[in-house]
Design an enzyme around this catalytic site. Structure first.
Site, PDB file in Angstrom:
ATOM      1  N   LYS A 195       0.825  -1.107   0.089  1.00 30.80           N
ATOM      2  CA  LYS A 195       0.007   0.020  -0.085  1.00 30.80           C
ATOM      3  C   LYS A 195       0.855   1.566   0.143  1.00 30.80           C
ATOM      4  O   LYS A 195       0.512   2.175   0.541  1.00 30.80           O
ATOM      5  CB  LYS A 195      -0.779   0.020   1.169  1.00 30.80           C
ATOM      6  CG  LYS A 195      -1.935  -1.384   1.504  1.00 30.80           C
ATOM      7  CD  LYS A 195      -2.844  -1.153   2.647  1.00 30.80           C
ATOM      8  CE  LYS A 195      -3.291  -2.523   2.724  1.00 30.80           C
ATOM      9  NZ  LYS A 195      -4.037  -2.635   4.023  1.00 30.80           N
ATOM     10  N   ASP A 233      -7.870  -6.428  10.200  1.00 32.63           N
ATOM     11  CA  ASP A 233      -9.158  -6.085   9.962  1.00 32.63           C
ATOM     12  C   ASP A 233     -10.269  -6.961  10.017  1.00 32.63           C
ATOM     13  O   ASP A 233     -11.504  -6.989  10.498  1.00 32.63           O
ATOM     14  CB  ASP A 233      -9.254  -4.960   8.941  1.00 32.63           C
ATOM     15  CG  ASP A 233      -8.834  -5.660   7.732  1.00 32.63           C
ATOM     16  OD1 ASP A 233      -8.054  -6.855   7.416  1.00 32.63           O
ATOM     17  OD2 ASP A 233      -8.911  -4.932   6.447  1.00 32.63           O
TER      18      ASP A 233
END
Length: 501
Positions: A195, A233
């Site tokens: 990312k 997550d």
């Protein structure tokens, strides 16, 4: 005069004939182009086919890989990572807990006041902070000092609605959505950065403990806080779902990327060598985006996307079902139709050759266009791809293409969920009990792409027997990665035994 008139008539007739021939030829060429475009679409549709029989084969292949991944490290394309989460929230948790959610160019800090079974979440607050670009490629200390400083500022703003029990240290759940090799509930080493964070490993070297880095930074800020749980997550979503419903057994994220986690029986994990947890359960982070099987309906367009990607040969399941890629698959098929069938005219629109220019939210907007002239489709083609003056017939084909890509993705995601249910024996009705089973879902693709989520749910119903499907529920668990991490800090608090004794 008569001969002149006859000659003129002949010339006129010849001109008309020539014009007619041109029109016929143009129509034949147009119809030939249209036929070729439709042939490309039909070939693609056929190769995307996901009938129930194939989906069951995919689910069986998923189960085989799950068993292999649980048996040994590196034994499967599915990592089946042990999360060390063996106590999911029950709803009894009380007190003030924090969460730090670091998963991209922003991070969030959240606090919740839990009131036990009576009050549940009494109060909650959060802030979102952007990470300056230079820190994403800087040093470990600089990045974590910045995060710890923002965390300390947030702690300093605790209002009367939040109360820390006297003599207790603040506790934090840390959602770190980068690949980590978990060593315990409170430690894990970085496997690789993604990312946009430092490619050369300057920001936490690979192999360094991310919790230790954060803890040292908090100490440098004079902040007395303990990391009680390191999670990703998907596990946060599972915890958030379980807090509100004891029937939640798995969580699936369908957003830019995709992943799944579920509650496994500890004795069914051969690679687990420690003492069996008291609960008898262990949450497994599947990392299912990396699943692959010969039963997956992968097309030439998917193969081309994979070869050109940053991680060729990896994350194949993710590349055909998640939000990062669906729009680009549509673009690739449209580009083939433009090149081989002049679908948008004699020249191929240049922007159609730009990878990822067509995002999945734009694909979703076109797919959901209910206007009589498909105005949204026309506007998206014009604004994003520079293709103007499209006919209604052309726009209808674009919508059909979006439907083919979304349907395949949704049906395969449903097959993955069916595989988890089958692995846990939740795909059949037990004589002695009619158990309710809940899957917690989160992610922008599931939340915002209505046709996708509707198709996923109806496909799961198709795969399950009628009596079973009535007891399987999919629930949207919003913001699992935030509140879920704080709940896991509570369920893994250092003060639990004090409260129990």
């Amino acid at each position: 005069m008569g001969k002149v008139a006859v000659g003129a008539a002949v010339i006129c007739a010849a001109t008309v004939c020539a014009a007619a021939a041109l029109i016929v030829r143009h129509r034949m060429r147009s119809s030939g182009r249209w036929a070729r475009a439709m042939a490309i679409l039909r070939e693609f549709e056929e190769s995307c086919g996901a009938p129930v029989g194939k989906l069951k084969q995919v689910a069986e292949a998923m189960i085989v890989e799950m068993h292999a991944g649980l048996a040994s490290e590196g034994g499967s394309k599915l990592k089946m990572l042990i999360s060390y989460v063996d106590n999911l929230p029950t709803g009894d948790e009380k007190g003030l807990f924090y969460a730090l959610d670091l998963g991209g160019t922003n991070f969030r800090v959240l606090r919740v006041q839990l009131g036990g079974n009576d009050g549940r979440v009494v109060n909650q607050e959060f802030i979102e902070v952007s990470i300056p670009p230079h820190l994403m490629v800087g040093t470990s200390d600089a990045l974590f000092d910045y995060i710890a400083a923002e965390l300390a500022k947030f702690v300093a703003t605790e209002s009367q609605g939040f109360h820390l029990s006297p003599g207790r240290q603040r506790e934090l759940g840390f959602t770190f959505s980068f690949p980590v090799k978990q060593l315990s509930i409170t430690s894990g080493t970085l496997m690789k950065w993604t990312k946009g964070f430092s490619i050369n490993g300057a920001v936490i070297p690979v192999g360094q403990d991310v919790v230790a880095e954060l803890t040292k930074a908090m100490e440098r800020q004079g902040l007395d806080m303990r990391v009680a749980a390191l999670v990703n997550d998907t596990i946060g979503t599972l915890a958030g779902g379980r807090y509100f419903s004891n029937d939640v057994i798995a969580a699936v994220i369908l957003g830019t990327g995709t992943n799944a986690a579920y509650v496994e029986r500890a004795h069914a994990i051969p690679k687990w060598h420690g003492l069996l947890p008291k609960s008898g359960e262990m949450v497994i982070n599947m990392e299912w985006g990396n699943f692959r099987s010969s039963h997956l309906p992968v097309t030439e367009y998917d193969n081309a996307l994979d070869v050109e990607s940053l991680n060729p040969g990896e994350q194949i399941f993710e590349k055909i079902i998640s939000g990062m890629y669906l729009g680009d698959i549509v673009r690739r098929v449209l580009c083939r139709m433009a090149e081989e069938a002049a679908f948008f005219g004699d020249t191929v629109p240049p922007k159609l050759k730009v990878p990822f220019i067509l995002r999945t939210p734009d694909m979703s907007a076109m797919h959901h266009d209910t206007s009589s002239d498909l105005r949204v489709v026309g506007n998206k083609l014009k604004d994003i791809l520079g293709i103007s003056n499209t006919s209604l017939k052309t726009r209808k084909v674009v919508v059909e293409l979006c439907n083919i890509v979304a349907t395949r993705g949704a049906r395969l995601a449903a097959a993955g969920i069916f595989g988890i249910l089958k692995k846990l024996g939740r795909d059949t009705v037990r004589e002695e009990e009619k158990q309710r089973t809940v899957i917690a879902m989160d992610g922008g693709l599931y939340e915002h792409y209505t046709e996708f989520s509707k198709c996923l749910e109806s496909t799961l119903q198709e795969l399950l027997e009628k009596e079973v499907s009535e007891s399987i529920v999919i629930e949207h668990s919003n913001d699992g990665s935030g509140i879920g991490a704080s709940l896991l800090a509570a369920s893994h608090s250092q003060y639990l035994e004090v409260e129990e004794s």
